[in-house]
Design an enzyme around this catalytic site. Structure first.
Site, PDB file in Angstrom:
ATOM      1  N   LYS A   1       0.798  -1.351   0.129  1.00  0.00           N
ATOM      2  CA  LYS A   1      -0.106   0.059  -0.151  1.00  0.00           C
ATOM      3  C   LYS A   1       0.833   1.176   0.089  1.00  0.00           C
ATOM      4  O   LYS A   1       1.135   2.012   1.033  1.00  0.00           O
ATOM      5  CB  LYS A   1      -0.992  -0.080   1.136  1.00  0.00           C
ATOM      6  CG  LYS A   1      -2.299   0.415   0.825  1.00  0.00           C
ATOM      7  CD  LYS A   1      -3.159   0.195   2.095  1.00  0.00           C
ATOM      8  CE  LYS A   1      -4.474   0.833   1.906  1.00  0.00           C
ATOM      9  NZ  LYS A   1      -5.548   0.477   0.895  1.00  0.00           N
TER      10      LYS A   1
ATOM     11  N   GLU B   1      -7.625  -5.353 -10.374  1.00  0.00           N
ATOM     12  CA  GLU B   1      -8.400  -4.734  -9.326  1.00  0.00           C
ATOM     13  C   GLU B   1      -8.901  -3.377  -9.604  1.00  0.00           C
ATOM     14  O   GLU B   1      -8.101  -2.998 -10.852  1.00  0.00           O
ATOM     15  CB  GLU B   1      -7.813  -4.776  -7.796  1.00  0.00           C
ATOM     16  CG  GLU B   1      -6.560  -3.971  -7.914  1.00  0.00           C
ATOM     17  CD  GLU B   1      -5.982  -3.731  -6.367  1.00  0.00           C
ATOM     18  OE1 GLU B   1      -7.078  -3.655  -5.509  1.00  0.00           O
ATOM     19  OE2 GLU B   1      -4.801  -3.717  -6.068  1.00  0.00           O
TER      20      GLU B   1
HETATM   21  C1  LIG Z   1      -6.420  -0.199   0.509  1.00  0.00           C
HETATM   22  C2  LIG Z   1      -6.758  -0.916  -0.854  1.00  0.00           C
HETATM   23  C3  LIG Z   1      -7.747  -2.011  -1.117  1.00  0.00           C
HETATM   24  C4  LIG Z   1      -8.590  -2.212   0.119  1.00  0.00           C
HETATM   25  O1  LIG Z   1      -7.958  -2.814   0.994  1.00  0.00           O
HETATM   26  P1  LIG Z   1      -8.970  -3.114   2.499  1.00  0.00           P
HETATM   27  O2  LIG Z   1      -8.055  -3.727   3.359  1.00  0.00           O
HETATM   28  O3  LIG Z   1     -10.086  -4.002   2.051  1.00  0.00           O
HETATM   29  O4  LIG Z   1      -9.533  -1.824   2.815  1.00  0.00           O
HETATM   30  C5  LIG Z   1      -7.708  -2.364  -2.443  1.00  0.00           C
HETATM   31  N1  LIG Z   1      -6.878  -2.046  -3.310  1.00  0.00           N
HETATM   32  C6  LIG Z   1      -5.934  -1.290  -3.115  1.00  0.00           C
HETATM   33  C7  LIG Z   1      -5.189  -0.737  -4.221  1.00  0.00           C
HETATM   34  C8  LIG Z   1      -5.751  -0.666  -1.903  1.00  0.00           C
HETATM   35  O5  LIG Z   1      -4.832   0.335  -1.612  1.00  0.00           O
END
Ligand SMILES: *Cc1c(COP(=O)(O)O)cnc(C)c1O
Length: 344
Positions: A186, A222
């Site tokens: 992240k 995604e």
């Molecule tokens: C934060 C995030 C998510 C969702 O993750 P959660 O833990 O479910 O909030 C999905 N994709 C990306 C690219 C993210 O940064």
């Protein structure tokens, strides 16, 4: 937000609102310092700080919910701590110990208790943990000093249309993450890479871009800030890929799907398979489980109509209700996912 001002809890958007306090902790001389409580919204930073030039910046997202029983809950907070440690290791930053992460998360919620939206409003208190490298650097080296901050802001639903099918678009000229391999962390820089696609999607009336795998552009990866899943003949399918972020929401929905008796498959999903799914959705802390009604593939000039009647599908609806039910203390927390914050 002055003490006497009233917040319209049911009409909040997903945006920043000033709250009373944030919490900070600095890593210096090889150790994490004391937790600082701060009411200043700004930070003083050296202009050569490594986060500014070389992108040493990682973050998390989490929500605190006021439940039906009046209690305030965090959802799988240790998983956020673990993931942030993985992101830190990925780009050579200092991992934040789980105990420190959780202590600061609880503290920032307690300090901003008056900003926790009431039960029934549909809103929640969003927590945004972030870590940055602060050592002045011109050469490409990891920082020695790091700042970890958690701020909070009350938010409404991510998509203002609410629980209704949205439309997303596939554009092959963009990737959501920098090189292959960083997508599982992240890292703010990944979002910078995806902004072109998201801006194009929004300009064309879509709610988000849906990214394909960066290597072959054949399989679904995604959405910008959310994972993807679909329901196909009673099976919960979600992409298995090295270039997607391991969503805690997706992981939880997979468990709930199994609880409901569904089979779960994590595997590569070719774009064309969208012709065979009955439901599709994007999922994440912000999006929860937002149904996708239509997917436009620009390169192939094809639109996949997922929702035939314009309504969310029954499985997505049930998954959404179960997840929200646990977060709001309406359903038994059989998997021990929530943590109650006392004194708020
Ligand atoms: C934060 C995030 C998510 C969702 O993750 P959660 O833990 O479910 O909030 C999905 N994709 C990306 C690219 C993210 O940064």
């Amino acid at each position: 937000m002055a003490m006497n001002e009233k917040i319209d809890w049911s009409n909040l958007s997903f945006s920043y609102m000033k709250t009373d306090y944030n919490v900070r902790c600095t890593f210096r001389d090889g150790k994490w310092g004391e937790i600082e409580v701060c009411s200043d919204e700004s930070i003083s930073l050296h202009m050569a700080a490594s986060c500014l030039h070389y992108g040493q910046e990682i973050f998390e997202g989490q929500k605190a919910f006021r439940g039906k029983d009046g209690k305030v809950r965090l959802f799988r907070i240790e998983e956020n701590a673990k993931r942030m440690q993985n992101s830190a290791k990925g780009i050579k930053m200092e991992p934040i110990p789980t105990e420190l992460f959780v202590e600061m998360a609880k503290k920032v919620v307690e300090l901003n208790a008056r900003f926790i939206p009431p039960y029934g409003s549909g809103s929640s208190l969003y927590l945004r943990p972030l870590e940055i490298g602060i050592t002045p650097r011109v050469g490409v080296n990891p920082a020695d000093e790091y700042m970890f901050i958690i701020f909070v802001t009350p938010v409404g639903p991510y998509f203002k249309e609410g629980f209704k099918p949205t439309k997303v678009a596939i554009y092959r000229e963009f990737d959501r993450a920098a090189p292959l391999g960083t997508g599982k962390w992240k890292v703010g820089g990944n979002y910078a890479c995806g902004m072109g696609a998201t801006a194009k999607a929004k300009a064309n009336g879509f709610s988000a871009a849906l990214f394909l795998d960066p290597k072959e552009k054949k399989y679904l990866d995604e959405c910008g800030p959310a994972n993807f899943f679909a329901i196909k003949d009673g099976v919960y399918i979600t992409p298995k890929s090295e270039s997607i972020l391991p969503s805690i929401t997706n992981m939880s929905l997979q468990q709930l799907a199994e609880d409901m008796g569904l089979k779960v498959e994590r595997r590569p999903i070719p774009v064309e398979e969208l012709d065979e799914v009955q439901e599709a959705a994007e999922c994440g802390t912000a999006a929860v489980a937002t149904p996708i009604g239509e997917i436009y593939d620009e390169g192939m000039n094809k639109t996949y109509k997922i929702s035939k009647d314009g309504n969310p599908g029954p499985v997505t609806t049930e998954l959404y209700n179960r997840l929200r039910g646990i977060q709001l203390g309406e359903l038994p927390d059989t998997h021990n996912w929530t943590m109650v914050i006392e004194n708020v």
